[in-house]
Design an enzyme around this catalytic site. Structure first.
Site, PDB file in Angstrom:
ATOM      1  N   GLU A  33       0.877  -1.167   0.000  1.00 41.73           N
ATOM      2  CA  GLU A  33       0.000   0.000   0.000  1.00 41.73           C
ATOM      3  C   GLU A  33       0.920   1.224   0.000  1.00 41.73           C
ATOM      4  O   GLU A  33       1.785   1.328   0.876  1.00 41.73           O
ATOM      5  CB  GLU A  33      -0.887   0.004   1.247  1.00 41.73           C
ATOM      6  N   ARG A 257       4.974 -12.952   9.852  1.00 40.37           N
ATOM      7  CA  ARG A 257       5.607 -11.644   9.665  1.00 40.37           C
ATOM      8  C   ARG A 257       7.053 -11.711  10.134  1.00 40.37           C
ATOM      9  O   ARG A 257       7.371 -12.433  11.060  1.00 40.37           O
ATOM     10  CB  ARG A 257       4.933 -10.580  10.543  1.00 40.37           C
ATOM     11  N   LYS A 267       4.478   0.403   9.586  1.00 45.31           N
ATOM     12  CA  LYS A 267       4.532   1.723   8.968  1.00 45.31           C
ATOM     13  C   LYS A 267       3.946   2.782   9.893  1.00 45.31           C
ATOM     14  O   LYS A 267       4.419   3.905   9.951  1.00 45.31           O
ATOM     15  CB  LYS A 267       3.759   1.704   7.647  1.00 45.31           C
TER      16      LYS A 267
HETATM   17  P1  ATP Z   1       2.614  -2.336   8.001  1.00 41.57           P
HETATM   18  O1  ATP Z   1       1.952  -3.084   9.097  1.00 41.57           O
HETATM   19  O2  ATP Z   1       4.025  -1.992   8.296  1.00 41.57           O
HETATM   20  O3  ATP Z   1       1.821  -1.167   7.526  1.00 41.57           O
HETATM   21  P2  ATP Z   1       1.524  -3.741   5.848  1.00 41.57           P
HETATM   22  O4  ATP Z   1       1.411  -5.210   5.807  1.00 41.57           O
HETATM   23  O5  ATP Z   1       0.302  -2.970   6.118  1.00 41.57           O
HETATM   24  O6  ATP Z   1       2.687  -3.358   6.813  1.00 41.57           O
HETATM   25  P3  ATP Z   1       1.646  -3.385   3.042  1.00 41.57           P
HETATM   26  O7  ATP Z   1       2.170  -2.262   2.250  1.00 41.57           O
HETATM   27  O8  ATP Z   1       0.203  -3.635   3.017  1.00 41.57           O
HETATM   28  O9  ATP Z   1       2.139  -3.176   4.525  1.00 41.57           O
HETATM   29  O10 ATP Z   1       2.450  -4.716   2.733  1.00 41.57           O
HETATM   30  C1  ATP Z   1       2.939  -5.136   1.487  1.00 41.57           C
HETATM   31  C2  ATP Z   1       3.364  -6.571   1.613  1.00 41.57           C
HETATM   32  O11 ATP Z   1       4.424  -6.692   2.544  1.00 41.57           O
HETATM   33  C3  ATP Z   1       2.223  -7.440   2.124  1.00 41.57           C
HETATM   34  O12 ATP Z   1       2.146  -8.602   1.324  1.00 41.57           O
HETATM   35  C4  ATP Z   1       2.620  -7.758   3.534  1.00 41.57           C
HETATM   36  O13 ATP Z   1       2.163  -9.013   3.919  1.00 41.57           O
HETATM   37  C5  ATP Z   1       4.147  -7.700   3.477  1.00 41.57           C
HETATM   38  N1  ATP Z   1       4.694  -7.355   4.787  1.00 41.57           N
HETATM   39  C6  ATP Z   1       4.510  -6.212   5.483  1.00 41.57           C
HETATM   40  N2  ATP Z   1       5.125  -6.265   6.681  1.00 41.57           N
HETATM   41  C7  ATP Z   1       5.727  -7.473   6.752  1.00 41.57           C
HETATM   42  C8  ATP Z   1       6.522  -8.141   7.734  1.00 41.57           C
HETATM   43  N3  ATP Z   1       6.829  -7.575   8.905  1.00 41.57           N
HETATM   44  N4  ATP Z   1       6.975  -9.383   7.448  1.00 41.57           N
HETATM   45  C9  ATP Z   1       6.684  -9.961   6.278  1.00 41.57           C
HETATM   46  N5  ATP Z   1       5.936  -9.403   5.310  1.00 41.57           N
HETATM   47  C10 ATP Z   1       5.455  -8.172   5.536  1.00 41.57           C
HETATM   48 MG    MG Z   2      -1.353  -2.645   5.061  1.00 38.20          MG
END
Ligand code: ATP
Ligand code: MG
Length: 552
Positions: A33, A257, A267
């Site tokens: 995102e 994760r 984020k």
């Molecule tokens: P955050 O919680 O930091 O906002 P998010 O999952 O909302 O992370 P996205 O931009 O939606 O962030 O994630 C893009 C991809 O990265 C998704 O497929 C998500 O599963 C993966 N991802 C994000 N954080 C992690 C993590 N800590 N470990 C593994 N994969 C991750």
């Molecule tokens: Mg997200």
């Protein structure tokens, strides 16, 4: 860790799928995102998704999951692309979930026509109240029994902007008594009169994550849609939409994760650190963002090796940050250029060296001969580290002390004769005698010394600011401690020193990595200028931290 690694569970699934002929090639996607900068968690997901299609036939798409109009920004889109490229991966197609808004709208209409979706008038609170609990079934709302025609009319009017935010939603009609709460008539569209970074003001209704994500996977014929564990309960809904819409059957797989010790990786939290100015920005060298780590001097290879070594799991755990630093040191030890810089300078004067004379000495650039040598100027006045002199030497002290001889790296053996002190008792200079026959590479002096230290010529050295970074948090898992995670910020995570650097470092570029001999690995900071040279310490030569923690 052995080099012969067994397959991870996703590789096993893919190998079975390929062997069974279910697929002849695979398609994965990385779906960020664009509402922030990428961090090490994302790096894990990137290495996983792109790694799989590097290993097996197929490709990976970069899909911006930009269905939420408010938080998203093109600044983030650009930084995400830069970070993936820097890590060394190439996507097949650059795609935006918002490009599918028309198709998603059509899908929603299909569900309405099938009697599988309805327009809800209830507010978010009323919907929540009717939802029931895990042990109690929910109740139907009045809108659930609307006719297809009425739903079509209302949904069209939602799209046309006739209703205010929050006054209507579109819901899937599944089962208000379902054991999986997410299946109790989840929302699929909401009204939001907001400007979108790509579609502008075309839409005032936006699909919810669960509706948009799986449908985007399906539109792109993603074979293996990989996400993190918290989406396990969403899989049932993911499959329901695909089945009811009769579209390409993508499949969702979940892994744990990535968590790293001594930092936070969400984020939302990283954004707070930036906005409340605990750090200098998203790319502050202490941040676990990819841009921060790049600025700190991490190499793409070290991050990829780390992701590879750690692998993926089905249960959450915290990986020690030291392992990442271990991978970094391993890479830098093989690649970083060797140079000399004095971080805490003490003047050294060679009594028997000619005034105004300069010798151009040769010093090795790298870990082996292939790297060649560079010229290092030597003269009567030098800088050495303050810690390389002891007025009263300790036992087994092989560095300077009155009467002690030491080799200067790539130069001569010097004997310390006397030293000067100021009124406060601080040593201000040491006076030495050098042995001309002891020149490195052609030493005929017969003098044996045990210590070799680094130095720079005082006449030729340049001044530089060196940012010595340490971990941003004092505790292993700041996110899980009591109170606010920001209470656990390490107050000593940045220590700035004024150093003297050898002249060859004036040619440093942002992509260079250096070892300052005996001091660690360093790189030029992006804010460095000819007037104000700035280096960042990437990592120390040895892992001092783990020991400290154990001691303390
Ligand atoms: P955050 O919680 O930091 O906002 P998010 O999952 O909302 O992370 P996205 O931009 O939606 O962030 O994630 C893009 C991809 O990265 C998704 O497929 C998500 O599963 C993966 N991802 C994000 N954080 C992690 C993590 N800590 N470990 C593994 N994969 C991750
Ligand atoms: Mg997200």
């Amino acid at each position: 860790m052995s080099e012969e690694k067994s397959l991870n569970f996703l590789e096993e699934i893919i190998e079975t799928d390929l062997a069974d002929g279910k697929y002849t090639s695979i398609v994965t996607r990385f779906p960020p995102e664009p509402n922030g900068y990428l961090h090490m968690g994302h790096a894990t997901s990137i290495c996983l998704n792109f790694g799989l299609t590097n290993k097996y036939p197929g490709y990976t798409n970069l899909r911006f999951d930009d269905t939420n109009p408010v938080a998203e920004d093109t600044e983030f889109v650009e930084s995400i692309k830069e970070d993936i490229k820097w890590l060394g991966f190439e996507w097949k197609h650059e795609l935006y979930a918002s490009d599918y808004f028309d198709t998603m709208y059509e899908y929603a209409v299909t569900l309405i026509n099938k009697g599988l979706a309805y327009v809800e008038d209830a507010t978010a609170e009323e919907i929540a109240k009717l939802k029931g609990t895990p042990t109690e079934p929910g109740k139907d709302s009045a809108a659930r029994s609307r006719s297809v025609a009425e739903n079509l009319d209302l949904f069209t009017r939602m799209k046309n902007g006739e209703f205010a935010d929050g006054t209507k939603t579109l819901r899937a009609k599944i089962d208000m008594a379902h054991t999986n709460m997410l299946m109790r008539d989840p929302l699929i569209y909401r009204i939001k009169h907001a400007h979108h970074h790509r579609t502008g003001d075309k839409w005032c209704i936006y699909p919810m994550y669960d509706f948009a994500h799986g449908q985007s996977d399906s539109i792109e014929n993603i074979t293996h849609s990989i996400c993190t564990l918290e989406f396990i309960p969403h899989r049932e809904l993911y499959d329901w939409f695909i089945e009811k819409l009769e579209i390409y059957p993508s499949h969702q797989y979940e892994f744990a994760r990535r968590n790293l010790s001594y930092t936070v990786m969400s984020k939302r939290k990283l954004k707070q650190l930036v906005e409340e100015k605990h750090v200098a920005g998203w790319d502050d060298p202490r941040m676990p963002t990819i841009s921060g780590m790049r600025r700190r001097g991490f190499t793409p290879q070290s991050i990829r090796t780390f992701c590879d070594k750690v692998g993926i799991a089905k249960r959450e755990n915290i990986i020690d940050f030291s392992l990442l630093e271990f991978c970094l040191r391993e890479d830098l030890n093989n690649t970083a250029l060797r140079t000399m810089a004095v971080l805490d300078p003490l003047k050294l004067i060679i009594t028997n060296y000619e005034d105004g004379k300069t010798e151009e000495l040769q010093s090795e650039n790298g870990p082996d001969e292939a790297y060649g040598t560079r010229t290092v100027p030597f003269s009567k006045e030098l800088w050495i580290e303050r810690e390389d002199f002891m007025e009263v030497p300790a036992k087994k002290w092989f560095r300077f002390a009155p009467g002690a001889s030491v080799r200067l790296k790539s130069a001569y053996i010097l004997r310390c004769d006397t030293f000067d002190k100021d009124e406060s008792g601080k040593v201000t200079a040491i006076h030495c005698t050098y042995f001309p026959e002891s020149k490195s590479g052609s030493d005929t002096s017969g003098i044996a010394v045990k210590g070799t230290i680094h130095w720079v010529s005082a006449t030729h050295a340049a001044m530089a600011q060196v940012n010595m970074y340490d971990r941003l948090f004092k505790v292993e898992n700041p996110g899980s401690e009591e109170g606010d995670f920001k209470d656990y910020i390490n107050p000593d995570s940045l220590h700035i020193v004024q150093a003297f650097i050898e002249p060859s470092l004036l040619k440093a570029t942002l992509s260079d990595h250096f070892q300052f001999l005996r001091k660690g690995y360093f790189c030029l900071d992006k804010e460095s200028t000819a007037e104000k040279i700035i280096f960042n310490r990437t990592v120390t030569l040895k892992d001092a931290w783990v020991k400290e923690v154990k001691k303390g």
